[in-house]
Design a protein around this motif. Structure first.
Motif, PDB file in Angstrom:
ATOM      1  N   SER A 269      75.099  67.798  58.877  1.00  0.00           N
ATOM      2  CA  SER A 269      74.986  66.656  58.160  1.00  0.00           C
ATOM      3  C   SER A 269      75.703  65.493  58.193  1.00  0.00           C
ATOM      4  O   SER A 269      76.817  65.294  58.760  1.00  0.00           O
ATOM      5  N   HIS A 270      74.909  64.397  57.838  1.00  0.00           N
ATOM      6  CA  HIS A 270      75.574  63.161  58.049  1.00  0.00           C
ATOM      7  C   HIS A 270      75.539  62.458  56.560  1.00  0.00           C
ATOM      8  O   HIS A 270      75.392  61.042  56.653  1.00  0.00           O
ATOM      9  N   THR A 271      75.205  63.093  55.452  1.00  0.00           N
ATOM     10  CA  THR A 271      75.028  62.741  54.120  1.00  0.00           C
ATOM     11  C   THR A 271      73.814  62.489  53.908  1.00  0.00           C
ATOM     12  O   THR A 271      72.700  62.147  54.803  1.00  0.00           O
ATOM     13  N   TRP A 272      73.390  62.064  52.535  1.00  0.00           N
ATOM     14  CA  TRP A 272      72.193  61.894  52.053  1.00  0.00           C
ATOM     15  C   TRP A 272      71.907  60.288  52.501  1.00  0.00           C
ATOM     16  O   TRP A 272      70.551  59.989  52.838  1.00  0.00           O
ATOM     17  N   THR A 273      72.775  59.332  52.127  1.00  0.00           N
ATOM     18  CA  THR A 273      72.396  57.866  52.075  1.00  0.00           C
ATOM     19  C   THR A 273      73.290  57.272  52.952  1.00  0.00           C
ATOM     20  O   THR A 273      73.300  55.998  52.936  1.00  0.00           O
TER      21      THR A 273
ATOM     22  N   ASP B 237      74.057  60.696  65.538  1.00  0.00           N
ATOM     23  CA  ASP B 237      73.906  60.444  64.152  1.00  0.00           C
ATOM     24  C   ASP B 237      72.826  59.757  63.617  1.00  0.00           C
ATOM     25  O   ASP B 237      72.226  58.921  64.434  1.00  0.00           O
ATOM     26  N   ALA B 238      72.543  59.920  62.186  1.00  0.00           N
ATOM     27  CA  ALA B 238      71.774  59.104  61.288  1.00  0.00           C
ATOM     28  C   ALA B 238      70.247  59.299  61.955  1.00  0.00           C
ATOM     29  O   ALA B 238      69.327  58.294  61.544  1.00  0.00           O
ATOM     30  N   GLY B 239      69.812  60.231  62.491  1.00  0.00           N
ATOM     31  CA  GLY B 239      68.298  60.591  62.813  1.00  0.00           C
ATOM     32  C   GLY B 239      67.930  61.496  61.721  1.00  0.00           C
ATOM     33  O   GLY B 239      68.603  61.956  60.718  1.00  0.00           O
TER      34      GLY B 239
ATOM     35  N   LEU C  81      72.264  64.610  60.851  1.00  0.00           N
ATOM     36  CA  LEU C  81      71.340  64.008  60.139  1.00  0.00           C
ATOM     37  C   LEU C  81      71.502  63.371  58.839  1.00  0.00           C
ATOM     38  O   LEU C  81      72.118  63.875  57.893  1.00  0.00           O
ATOM     39  N   LEU C  82      70.554  62.136  58.514  1.00  0.00           N
ATOM     40  CA  LEU C  82      70.774  61.518  57.310  1.00  0.00           C
ATOM     41  C   LEU C  82      69.473  62.000  56.579  1.00  0.00           C
ATOM     42  O   LEU C  82      68.426  62.424  56.880  1.00  0.00           O
TER      43      LEU C  82
END
Length: 259
Positions: free
Chosen positions: A120-124, A70-72, A95-96
């Motif tokens: 996807s891990h959303t935009w923000t 997550d969050a890369g 991904l962020l």
């Protein structure tokens, strides 16, 4: 976690169907700090066609596990991709957008080019359950569009930040063609830089059809990955992407998947 035993496999397909339907009915989950949601187990998703095969890996037969990040992307992602390539292991990247996809577009392309699942891990990274519908839609749609622009393929999977989801998130995800993917293994690598501890936590929780949650932006995580892979391979696990874990079934938009 639901899985078929060898004895049940020898008995025949009828018992497989019973087991997988039971898994789907029983899989109501409660993640720490999250709304209770009805989730579909990978074994239940695979029940859609008991004869089909998916590439070289059939997770109805193989002891499969999915490695997810997550969050890369982040400054550590290139090294992670080198490790995965060396170990011949596919992964799923949630991904962020802001400060991640924006900053490392070449790594997004590389993930897709090397056969990993890009999701996807959303935009923000805002908690979707605390947002009005239009902002939820923007968080997901903007990330989808940017990933599609970079890879040529629109994501079909998303992971809600902190696993927080509800009926509104399900509805908007369905509208955008996204299935939600949670997890069964977490090292809580956001709380430690101790790679050995991260490895021990993952190995202690791993089981068949598991979905491992890690974050490739923290200093201790990527150094732990080779040991995690080697130890789980020694235990007989085969690493797959989340779509491979569900195959021959397919993730359905608006549904939640968790072992």
């Amino acid at each position: 976690m639901p899985s078929l035993t060898r004895k049940m496999h020898r008995t025949g397909a009828a018992f497989r169907a019973v087991a997988t339907v039971a898994a789907a009915l029983a899989a109501t989950v409660a993640l720490s700090g999250c709304t209770r949601v009805a989730a579909t187990a990978p074994s239940a998703a695979r029940a859609t066609d008991v004869q089909a095969r998916f590439g070289a890996v059939d997770c109805r037969e193989a002891k499969c596990i999915a490695l997810t990040f997550d969050a890369g992307p982040s400054e550590h992602s290139a090294r992670l991709l080198d490790i995965l390539q060396e170990k011949h292991v596919p992964a799923t990247f949630f991904l962020l957008g802001r400060r991640h996809i924006e900053k490392y577009p070449e790594l997004v392309r590389r993930m897709a080019d090397e056969g990993h699942e890009v999701a996807s891990h959303t935009w923000t990274h805002r908690r979707l359950t605390e947002l009005p519908p239009e902002e939820i839609r923007q968080e997901l749609a903007r990330t989808n569009e940017e990933i599609e622009r970079l890879t040529g393929r629109r994501p079909t999977l998303m992971r809600p930040p902190q696993g927080r989801t509800d009926d509104t998130v399900h509805e908007i995800s369905r509208e955008l063609g996204l299935a939600e993917v949670l997890w069964s293994v977490t090292a809580k690598d956001y709380r430690t830089t101790d790679s050995e501890l991260i490895t021990r936590r993952v190995l202690a929780q791993s089981s068949r059809d598991g979905i491992i949650l890690l974050h490739d932006l923290y200093d201790g995580t990527v150094p732990a990955v080779p040991g995690i892979i080697d130890a789980l391979k020694q235990r007989g696990y085969v690493f797959v992407t989340v779509p491979q874990l569900l195959a021959p079934g397919k993730a359905e938009p608006g549904k939640v998947y968790r072992p």
